[in-house]
Every structure is written in C-alpha cells, then in structure tokens.
Design a protein around this motif. Sequence first.
Motif, short mmCIF file in Angstrom:
data_model
loop_
_atom_site.label_atom_id
_atom_site.label_comp_id
_atom_site.label_asym_id
_atom_site.label_seq_id
_atom_site.Cartn_x
_atom_site.Cartn_y
_atom_site.Cartn_z
N TYR A 172 0.84 -1.19 0.00
CA TYR A 172 0.00 0.00 0.00
C TYR A 172 0.88 1.24 0.00
CZ TYR A 172 -3.35 3.53 1.56
OH TYR A 172 -4.11 4.66 1.65
N VAL A 173 0.67 2.10 -0.98
CA VAL A 173 1.44 3.34 -1.06
C VAL A 173 0.75 4.40 -0.22
CG1 VAL A 173 2.38 5.12 -2.56
CG2 VAL A 173 2.31 2.74 -3.34
N SER A 174 1.35 4.73 0.90
CA SER A 174 0.79 5.68 1.85
C SER A 174 1.50 7.02 1.69
CB SER A 174 0.92 5.15 3.28
OG SER A 174 0.28 6.00 4.19
N SER A 175 1.68 7.72 2.79
CA SER A 175 2.31 9.04 2.75
C SER A 175 2.79 9.41 4.14
CB SER A 175 1.31 10.09 2.26
OG SER A 175 1.80 11.39 2.47
N ILE A 176 3.85 10.21 4.18
CA ILE A 176 4.33 10.72 5.46
C ILE A 176 3.26 11.59 6.13
CG2 ILE A 176 5.34 12.84 4.52
CD1 ILE A 176 7.69 12.43 6.46
N ALA A 177 2.32 12.08 5.33
CA ALA A 177 1.25 12.93 5.86
C ALA A 177 0.29 12.17 6.76
CB ALA A 177 0.48 13.59 4.72
N HIS A 178 0.39 10.85 6.80
CA HIS A 178 -0.50 10.10 7.70
C HIS A 178 -0.24 10.46 9.15
CE1 HIS A 178 2.87 7.32 8.60
NE2 HIS A 178 2.14 6.96 9.64
N HIS A 179 0.96 10.99 9.43
CA HIS A 179 1.30 11.39 10.79
C HIS A 179 0.42 12.55 11.28
CE1 HIS A 179 4.92 8.98 11.63
NE2 HIS A 179 5.18 9.08 10.33
N LEU A 180 -0.29 13.21 10.38
CA LEU A 180 -1.17 14.31 10.78
C LEU A 180 -2.40 13.82 11.53
CD1 LEU A 180 -0.99 16.56 7.59
CD2 LEU A 180 0.15 16.93 9.79
N GLU A 181 -2.68 12.53 11.49
CA GLU A 181 -3.74 12.00 12.36
C GLU A 181 -3.10 11.79 13.74
OE1 GLU A 181 -7.20 8.57 12.77
OE2 GLU A 181 -5.97 8.63 10.96
N ILE A 182 -3.07 12.84 14.51
CA ILE A 182 -2.33 12.84 15.76
C ILE A 182 -3.08 12.14 16.89
CG2 ILE A 182 -0.98 14.89 15.22
CD1 ILE A 182 -3.01 16.55 16.74
N PHE A 183 -4.40 11.94 16.71
CA PHE A 183 -5.17 11.10 17.63
C PHE A 183 -6.22 10.38 16.78
CE2 PHE A 183 -7.25 15.22 17.51
CZ PHE A 183 -8.59 14.91 17.35
N LYS A 184 -6.84 9.39 17.34
CA LYS A 184 -7.72 8.54 16.55
C LYS A 184 -8.97 9.30 16.11
CE LYS A 184 -9.95 5.24 18.63
NZ LYS A 184 -10.22 4.00 19.37
N PHE A 185 -9.10 9.54 14.79
CA PHE A 185 -10.28 10.20 14.25
C PHE A 185 -11.39 9.18 14.06
CE2 PHE A 185 -7.29 13.23 11.72
CZ PHE A 185 -6.97 13.89 12.90
N SER A 186 -12.61 9.59 14.29
CA SER A 186 -13.75 8.74 13.93
C SER A 186 -13.84 8.66 12.41
CB SER A 186 -15.05 9.33 14.49
OG SER A 186 -16.18 8.68 13.92
N ARG A 187 -14.08 7.48 11.89
CA ARG A 187 -14.17 7.32 10.44
C ARG A 187 -15.45 7.91 9.87
NH1 ARG A 187 -9.28 7.41 11.48
NH2 ARG A 187 -7.91 5.95 10.42
N ASP A 188 -16.33 8.37 10.74
CA ASP A 188 -17.52 9.08 10.28
C ASP A 188 -17.24 10.56 10.05
OD1 ASP A 188 -19.48 6.97 10.28
OD2 ASP A 188 -19.40 7.00 12.47
#
Length: 331
Positions: A172-188
């Motif tokens: 899976y090609v992700s991104s360094i920007a995934h680190h911006l989810e600094i706490f668990k976001f609701s998928r809604d």
Amino acid sequence: MLTSRSSLDFIPDELPYYDPSMTRKVALITGGNSGIGFYTVLHLYLHGFVVYIAGRSKSKVCGAIEKIKTEALRRRSNVIEGDLKTRFLGELHFLELDLLNLANVEKSTVVFKSLNEPVIDLMILNAGIGAIPYALTNDGFEIQFQTNFISNFLFTQRLLPLMNKEQGRIIYVSSIAHHLEIFKFSRDWTFNYKPNIIFTWLRYAMSKTSGIQYMKLLSMKHPELQCYSVHPGLVMNTNFFGYWTRIPFIGIFFWFFFQLFGWFFGCSNEEGSYATLRCALSNEEFVNGSYFVSGGKLASSSKVSSDLNAATNTWIWTTKELEKKGFTDLE
C-alpha cells in the motif's frame, strides 16, 4: 522524516529478475500509468513481470504502456550482452478500474478473475488523490477516503483468494502525511470545514492512516502473505498538487513553494518508486506489516496507524459501511 536525494542509495538493478517463459510472475497495480506508478511498472516489466495496470482511462493506460515499452528497450540497449541473457521483459495489460465507483471496483475484480490468471504474486495499491476540496463520491464517501482506502479495501478483499499463498505480496502506497492523524479520528468524520488548506490534509491523513492499518491487520489475518506500507518520498513533480497551483493569482506562489521544497527535500518520480520496488522484489526478510520510507528504508509509522485496536475499529467500520452498500462477505 524528510529524505533528500543524497540518501537514496537503493538500486533496482540489484533485485531479482524472472524469465516469464519459465516463471510467470503476475503483478496487479492501480494507477500505474503516471507518476510513481509509471516507474514502478517500468521496473517490474524490466524484471520480467506480467503487469496488469488498473486505471479509469484505457487510452491513457495504453499510451503509458507504449511509453514504458519504448523506455524499457532504451534501457536494455545500455545493458551489457552478458546481463541481457538473464534479463527478460514481461508483459503489460490494461484493466479497467474506477476507484470513485464501488460498483466498478466490484466489476473490475470479476473481470480480472475471468482472465484465468492462476495467482496474483504482487498487488500494489498505488493510486491515490489528495490535497483537494471536500467532495462526496456517488457512493456517499468523502472522495479522498474512498479513493485512497475504501475502494482499495474492497478491491483487495475480493481478490484475496487469488493471491499467491506462498510468496504473495500486497503493498500500500501511503504518505508521510498520515502522521497528521495525531489522535484517533472517527471514520464518520468528514472534516467538511474551512479553510480547506488545513482540513484537506486531515482528510488525507485519515485515508492514508487507514491504509496502513489495513496492511497491519491483513498481515495478521493472512500471515501467508507479505503486506507492507510505503511512503515513497516527497515527490513534488506529480499532478498531486495540481489543484493548488491552478488557483487564480496565488497558484504561482504555491508552485514556487513546491518547486523550492522539492529541490531541497524532494525526489523524482522514479526514486519515489524505489520503496515499493524493494518491498515487491527483494529477497530480504522483513517483519510482516512493516512500514517503509523513501528508498525502501524500514521506519516506524504513526502511533495511531500502529494501534491494533484502532485498526480493528477501522476494519469493522469499513465492512459495515460497505455492507450498507450491498458489498457483503468481505471478511
């Protein structure tokens, strides 16, 4: 982690080559007609893989196929005769896939199964979008979240029975920007707020974090497969930032910033493919579910993406949402 060009010491030529007449290696890649995907396909083709390029536009994919074949021949002309005896070109094929349409994703998997390829040795979830305004797909999902994660989830789950049970790999090609989810976001959460320049990155981070979580859980549910996530590097010369550079008046300032940032910290499209290629072709033993950064270097993903409870919640949420749309039997 910012990676400069000087640290990219990975060489694809050192990876194994295959003779398709003796060992048929089948790869399926999304978004392989441009950018990082183009060079990923080029190297797989040079290494003897039968590559199916999944994309929306047949004309664009077929055009890319011709360019890849031409570039492959050019590069082979610079290889010494002795090496050519152990290096063989593979095959290139088009597969229709529209990640913005879940019904088309389902149809694409059915079409691929009808091709009678006995196994898929390598699946690369490369296609993605980001840094765009808020929008919903016709399926009712935020456009980045569906393209970067939900459609990939459906596509992969439907094709899991075809994966090589002994040597199959999913990347899976992700991104360094995934680190911006600094706490668990609701998928809604859709983060449909202004200014878009901020909240588009939170939407993007959530989609890419979900993909990493998916690979980690998939590696546990199917330990016979090798599942990895990669951050390709800061590739600034793709169409990824096209929205920002086209904004009237201020677009030129974004263009200048991206060019300057890319000069110091960026890498080329081809260098951006190296992390994927190492995970795809290397005979090295990696911990299943690992995360890699530019040049194929092992690294640690974010705390949220590594949280197995959060990953499980994302998996459950996704299957339930897809079941509401009529896509069942996804476990």
